[in-house]
Scaffold this active site. Structure first.
Site, PDB file in Angstrom:
ATOM      1  N   ASP A   1       0.831  -1.202   0.000  1.00  0.00           N
ATOM      2  CA  ASP A   1       0.000   0.000   0.000  1.00  0.00           C
ATOM      3  C   ASP A   1       0.868   1.255   0.000  1.00  0.00           C
ATOM      4  O   ASP A   1       0.353   2.377  -0.065  1.00  0.00           O
ATOM      5  CB  ASP A   1      -0.987   0.002   1.167  1.00  0.00           C
TER       6      ASP A   1
ATOM      7  N   ASP B   1      -0.883  -6.238   0.119  1.00  0.00           N
ATOM      8  CA  ASP B   1      -1.276  -5.604   1.380  1.00  0.00           C
ATOM      9  C   ASP B   1      -2.792  -5.474   1.501  1.00  0.00           C
ATOM     10  O   ASP B   1      -3.463  -5.045   0.550  1.00  0.00           O
ATOM     11  CB  ASP B   1      -0.688  -4.191   1.468  1.00  0.00           C
TER      12      ASP B   1
ATOM     13  N   GLU C   1       9.772  -3.726  10.467  1.00  0.00           N
ATOM     14  CA  GLU C   1      10.143  -2.429   9.904  1.00  0.00           C
ATOM     15  C   GLU C   1      10.642  -1.484  10.986  1.00  0.00           C
ATOM     16  O   GLU C   1       9.944  -1.224  11.964  1.00  0.00           O
ATOM     17  CB  GLU C   1       8.955  -1.806   9.165  1.00  0.00           C
TER      18      GLU C   1
END
Length: 298
Positions: free
Chosen positions: A74, A117, A214
């Site tokens: 996304d 996603d 992340e």
């Protein structure tokens, strides 16, 4: 007089100017990437290479370069649509781009594993909503769906996996909730690391077979990678010890509308072509030379 149209032989038909996609990885050099194959790579310690892809041509190029997994992220909201965050990306937009990437792979007989996603608002309401949204992306060609967050997402992951939908989880900096996190900041420092580890183990137990980490400290990512035996960690700003790496395609090609994140390496800087840069990325992930914890991690 007959009205029958005679089709000229193939050799005399004009070539389409758009029919120039690169060749796929040949069956002899790479078998289609599958869930069992990814599990085997993880078990053997072979690093998994992943890049985002949003269209047919780049998907085919990445596949030809040997990228193991393509993520229809996304992040396209910022990269392709010019949005300030991923929050504005709709399920229909994700379906469109997933379909485009899937067509690119089919056109060149591609072998990469395709992940899509679940966008903001498409799975938070209920497990049933998540299933409906995942069905849209799977029918568009995805092999796996990705969702963000821990805790409440555990039962959603379990619900999807029990119904035959492979799931990639995502912890650390979760862009869909960036406003709640206070911005694009490193996550899992200090005491927060214990909760992140708890969530990671719960997601593995629920059936997630991949986990994007992340912007989490490299030491924490290394610990989790060693502990999670059935869930391959994919790092982005999480150090070199993860089971694999992912970058936004445009970032690693040096194309960015804003400031380049610390965890990115511009592979075009030392390459003469996009194809060469993509192949260099795969080699660097596989041999462990990217990322460099001194440059790309916390």
């Amino acid at each position: 007089m007959s009205n029958t149209t005679i089709t000229p032989p193939p050799e005399t038909m004009p070539a389409s100017p758009y029919g120039t996609l690169p060749p796929a990885s040949t069956p002899a050099s790479r078998k289609p990437v599958s869930l069992p194959r990814l599990a085997d790579m993880h078990a053997r310690g072979e690093r998994i290479s992943m890049l985002t892809a949003y269209d047919a041509t780049f998907a085919a190029m990445a596949d030809a370069a040997g990228v193991d997994c393509l993520l229809v992220g996304d992040s396209l909201g910022m990269v392709c649509q010019g949005l300030a965050s991923t929050v504005g990306v709709s399920l229909e937009t994700m379906r469109y781009h997933t379909d485009s990437v899937s067509r690119g792979l089919r056109r060149v007989q591609g072998t990469a594993w395709l992940i899509a996603d679940l966008p903001f608002g498409s799975y938070q309401e209920s497990r049933e909503q998540a299933l409906r949204s995942a069905t849209v992306l799977m029918q568009a060609g995805a092999h796996m769906v990705k969702l963000e967050g821990g805790g409440w997402t555990t039962e959603t992951v379990r619900f999807l996996v029990e119904r035959g939908i492979p799931v990639c989880a995502h912890l650390g900096l979760t862009p869909q909730t960036v406003h709640a996190l206070g911005g694009y900041r490193v996550q899992g420092k200090g005491d927060a690391g214990a909760l992140l580890k708890q969530h990671a183990h719960a997601l593995q137990d629920a059936g997630a077979t991949m986990l994007v980490l992340e912007m989490v400290p490299a030491a924490l990512a290394a610990e989790l990678t060693a502990e999670l035996k059935h869930c391959a960690t994919i790092g982005i700003g999480a150090g070199k010890a993860t089971a694999g790496q992912v970058l936004v395609l445009h970032d690693m090609l040096g194309i960015n509308l804003g400031k380049m994140p610390k965890f990115v390496r511009n592979f075009m800087a030392d390459s003469s072509s996009i194809a060469e840069a993509l192949a260099a990325y795969v080699r660097a992930v596989k041999d462990g030379s990217f990322p460099d914890d001194q440059l790309h991690a916390w």
